[in-house]
Design an enzyme around this catalytic site. Structure first.
Site, PDB file in Angstrom:
ATOM      1  N   PRO A   1     -16.853 153.556  16.233  1.00  0.00           N
ATOM      2  CA  PRO A   1     -16.779 152.453  17.190  1.00  0.00           C
ATOM      3  C   PRO A   1     -15.333 152.198  17.633  1.00  0.00           C
ATOM      4  O   PRO A   1     -14.406 152.804  17.109  1.00  0.00           O
ATOM      5  CB  PRO A   1     -17.315 151.276  16.389  1.00  0.00           C
ATOM      6  CG  PRO A   1     -16.967 151.587  14.974  1.00  0.00           C
ATOM      7  CD  PRO A   1     -16.810 153.069  14.846  1.00  0.00           C
ATOM      8  N   CYS A   2     -15.190 151.301  18.578  1.00  0.00           N
ATOM      9  CA  CYS A   2     -13.880 150.891  19.097  1.00  0.00           C
ATOM     10  C   CYS A   2     -12.989 150.408  17.952  1.00  0.00           C
ATOM     11  O   CYS A   2     -13.467 149.730  17.070  1.00  0.00           O
ATOM     12  CB  CYS A   2     -14.106 149.764  20.103  1.00  0.00           C
ATOM     13  SG  CYS A   2     -12.618 149.012  20.729  1.00  0.00           S
ATOM     14  N   PRO A   3     -11.729 150.718  17.863  1.00  0.00           N
ATOM     15  CA  PRO A   3     -10.914 151.454  18.830  1.00  0.00           C
ATOM     16  C   PRO A   3     -10.716 152.921  18.446  1.00  0.00           C
ATOM     17  O   PRO A   3      -9.855 153.582  19.003  1.00  0.00           O
ATOM     18  CB  PRO A   3      -9.572 150.726  18.709  1.00  0.00           C
ATOM     19  CG  PRO A   3      -9.470 150.432  17.244  1.00  0.00           C
ATOM     20  CD  PRO A   3     -10.880 150.188  16.765  1.00  0.00           C
TER      21      PRO A   3
END
Lengths: 80, 201
Positions: free
Chosen positions: A17-19
């Site tokens: 997932p982000c980042p």
């Protein structure tokens, strides 16, 4: 589809997932020479907005974006 | 360019030529110094974050922004102050010589990233435990991992000396971090002044 783009390095970023996708790609792109291409494979839907933003800011170029269901593939050329 | 053309039109008498030329030269040098000071004060490709909150969620958000910015090629500065300072304490380090208030703050405030709680839905710690397991399940990096990543990406961390002093924290009990500086508000403002982005979290 991707036959016309010569890929020099493939990065598997599935499930991150982000980042992490842009963090990994920003590191990974330094492993190839300017003019070479990396293929980044991600499952993060946010990447569709994030990768172009990252490329624009970091001065690299996304040659092609390939989306197949949950898989998104970016072909990024190192420019700087 | 503007100065030159404007001045040329304003030269009606031959005798005044020399005086006018001198005036133009003065103006050009004045403009040059102005341009120099302008380019000095224009913002760099830098982001400055103030981490005021000691909550898990807000600390995570600030670290995600920080590492994301570093990935985008930005210079990143994080200024930890007030409730943000205990996040950077090292769980494994013990220091003596604290006064009563210092000891009290020391026990009541979280000791490092592992003890940081959610700002909402903490529910006596249950919420935080649930959130942490959810983060693990969804592959979201923990605060600890994010700090390691930040260090790898040359994110600079400043710790507010005044907050440390107020809560009785000692430098020896803070984490080992490659780019760690203890400072006051002026150091942060110097960085913030020429940053494109400044955030208070």
């Amino acid at each position: 589809m991707s036959e016309d783009i010569k890929v020099d390095k493939v990065m598997d970023l599935k499930g991150m997932p982000c980042p992490m996708p842009i963090v990994k790609v920003s590191k990974g792109i330094k492993d190839v020479e300017v003019g070479q291409v990396i293929e980044a494979i991600t499952t993060d839907p946010g990447a569709l907005a994030d990768f172009p933003a990252w490329a624009k800011t970091s001065g690299n170029e996304i040659l092609k974006t390939d989306q197949q269901e949950d898989l998104i593939k970016f072909y990024i050329e190192r420019k700087a | 360019m503007k100065v030159n053309t404007a001045k040329k039109e304003e030269v009606p008498y031959k005798g005044e030529h020399l005086v006018k030329l001198e005036e133009i030269e003065n103006q050009v040098s004045e403009l040059r110094t102005q341009l120099e000071s302008l380019s000095k004060s224009s913002p760099e490709n830098k982001i400055s974050l103030i981490v005021f909150s000691g909550d898990l969620d807000k600390a995570l958000a600030s670290l995600i922004i920080a590492t994301g910015a570093a990935a985008m090629g930005m210079d990143v500065v994080m200024f930890f102050t007030f409730w943000g300072t205990p996040i950077l304490r090292d769980k494994g380090k013990k220091v003596g010589g604290k006064d009563f208030m210092g000891k009290m703050f020391g026990t009541m405030l979280p000791k490092g990233v592992c003890e940081v709680k959610l700002s909402k839905m903490n529910m006596a710690g249950m919420g935080t435990v649930m959130m942490k397991s959810l983060m693990k399940k969804k592959n979201v990096a923990s605060l600890e991992q994010m700090l390691e990543l930040a260090a790898e990406m040359d994110v600079r961390i400043y710790i507010c000396e005044m907050s440390m002093d107020l809560m009785g924290f000692k430098r020896e009990e803070m984490i080992e971090y490659p780019n760690l500086t203890f400072c006051g508000v002026a150091k942060f403002l110097e960085e913030a002044q020429n940053s494109k982005v400044q955030l208070f979290i």
